[in-house]
Design an enzyme around this catalytic site. Structure first.
Site, mmCIF file in Angstrom:
data_model
loop_
_atom_site.group_PDB
_atom_site.id
_atom_site.type_symbol
_atom_site.label_atom_id
_atom_site.label_comp_id
_atom_site.label_asym_id
_atom_site.label_seq_id
_atom_site.Cartn_x
_atom_site.Cartn_y
_atom_site.Cartn_z
ATOM 1 N N CYS B 86 0.835 -1.205 0.000
ATOM 2 C CA CYS B 86 0.000 0.000 0.000
ATOM 3 C C CYS B 86 0.877 1.265 0.000
ATOM 4 C CB CYS B 86 -0.983 -0.040 1.170
ATOM 5 S SG CYS B 86 -2.308 1.156 0.957
ATOM 6 N N HIS B 168 -3.885 -5.108 1.143
ATOM 7 C CA HIS B 168 -3.210 -5.442 2.411
ATOM 8 C C HIS B 168 -3.165 -6.962 2.585
ATOM 9 C CE1 HIS B 168 -2.723 -1.431 4.327
ATOM 10 N NE2 HIS B 168 -3.580 -1.132 3.369
ATOM 11 N N GLU B 170 -1.823 -8.727 4.727
ATOM 12 C CA GLU B 170 -1.887 -9.211 6.120
ATOM 13 C C GLU B 170 -3.303 -9.568 6.534
ATOM 14 O OE1 GLU B 170 -1.211 -6.157 5.121
ATOM 15 O OE2 GLU B 170 -1.964 -4.609 6.496
#
Lengths: 226, 188
Positions: B86, B168, B170
């Site tokens: 990002c 993202h 994660e």
């Protein structure tokens, strides 16, 4: 940065508040009181005591009511956050979201629309380490709702201490439930936190329970000196 | 050792737990050692020690990193693998002469792989979590690897192991970080 914390009354929102206080200025708490027990967004057991928790924390509470209908309740959340911005000058919002993309996405969108920051300090946290940190910091947390096997009514009203946490850990492994209750298996109510200037004592509570689904509803509670 | 760079508005900001620590967890779970540094605290010594770098994302309104892009000049000559997430993808783009452009997405989004790359492990499409106001117009040495309906989602330098993803990983796409580590020999 002035922040408002979304308060459900449970451990995650109040621990997120604690984390936010370590790094920024928390100026108010924000609660949406849902009339729907099955709300998609908002924790409901004992939400009527959010005002007592705010008083214990010495923080003003912005409170808005919602009928709790899916998606429409988001308008009420937006109204609450906008009110906090207008009344308390918040520049951002803090949530206790851990894994819920549904909740995080919706709060992020509302904050983006209002020009506010959004923080989720427990996002994808290590759940075992979080629960240990919660107890080590001095939080006192009651189990206020159970919504999954294997929890029976003996869990309702029980304080999460080291022994209870050890038992929760064993059950989490065996029944594939989340240790924090993030999957909706448990709801909690915080009676004390390191930043509370007074703690909450429960004088009267009632329990309803059927088929691994139960609530511990606090009828009377008061603040006492710590 | 993987150097994990915090791009937040200040060292130990409230964004650290949300955007950096989940990446640390993935890297450690994959079996790699890591070291966290704020972007204002990168020196030659830590770059020499690092086998690879991950540039982490930031909160939606946190764009200070773009105003202080000079802090990332070390990337121009850095030959080891880099994954920019990002904000990190925006930094890679700016350092190599590209630009940032408004393109916002929040929430789970369908992503189409438009140029096959080992990073995507043979997938043609997948869903990923988005939290960004900007995407990029990549510079010439970068090729676009993936798109959503609205924004460029992933880029790679044509000659060096430099990757950027605007989503993202994660959140529900941890495999992207793990693939990055494995394909670049950063974990066994």
């Amino acid at each position: 940065m002035k922040l408002g914390v979304l308060l459900s009354g449970g451990k995650d929102s109040l621990f997120a508040c604690y984390r936010a206080m370590e790094k920024e200025e928390v100026v108010c708490l924000i609660t949406v009181v849902s009339r729907n027990d099955e709300s998609y967004m908002f924790h409901t057991p004992n939400i009527h005591l959010a005002a007592l928790q705010a008083e214990a924390a010495g923080l003003p509470l912005v409170e808005v009511e919602t009928a709790g209908e899916e998606e429409r309740e988001l308008d009420d959340l937006q109204r609450a956050i906008a009110l906090a911005r207008d009344e308390h000058g918040i520049e951002g919002v803090v949530t206790g979201a851990i894994l819920s993309v549904y909740q995080a996405t919706r709060v992020q969108r509302i904050c983006a629309g209002l020009g506010l920051w959004c923080f989720n300090p427990l996002w994808h946290t290590d759940q075992a380490a979080y629960m240990e940190a919660l107890l080590a910091a001095g939080f006192r947390v009651l189990i206020a709702g159970v919504f999954a096997e294997p929890f029976d009514e003996t869990w309702l009203g029980r304080e999460i201490d080291a022994d209870t946490l050890a038992e929760l850990r064993r059950l989490a492994d065996r029944y594939r439930i989340s240790l924090t209750g993030e999957g909706g298996e448990l709801e909690t109510f915080v009676t004390d936190a390191p930043f509370f200037t007074q703690r909450i004592v429960v004088d009267e509570a009632s329990v309803t329970y059927r088929n691994h689904n139960g609530r511990y509803t606090i009828r009377q509670a008061r603040l006492v000196a710590k | 050792m993987i150097l994990i760079v915090d791009l937040g508005y200040r060292e130990n900001s409230l964004g650290l737990d949300e955007f950096v620590m989940p990446i640390v967890h993935i890297v450690r779970e994959a079996g790699a050692d890591c070291c966290i540094r704020h972007f204002t605290d990168i020196d030659e010594d830590i770059l020499r020690q690092a086998d690879g770098v991950i540039l982490c994302g930031t909160a939606l309104r946190d764009n200070l990193f773009a105003d202080r892009i000079g802090e990332f000049a070390w990337l121009e000559g850095f030959e080891k693998p880099v994954l920019g997430i990002c904000a990190g993808m925006q930094v890679l783009t700016l350092i190599f002469g590209g630009s940032i452009e408004a393109c916002g997405e929040i929430g789970m989004t369908d992503i189409r792989v438009t140029a096959a790359d080992p990073l995507f492990d043979g997938r043609d499409d997948f869903t990923a979590y988005e939290l960004h106001t900007f995407s990029v117009k990549p510079p010439e040495p970068f090729t676009v690897l993936a798109h959503s309906d609205r924004c460029i989602q992933a880029v790679r330098h044509r000659a060096r192991p430099l990757y950027g993803v605007i989503f993202h990983p994660e959140v529900r796409s941890e495999w992207v970080v793990t693939r990055f580590l494995h394909q670049n020999g950063l974990v066994a």
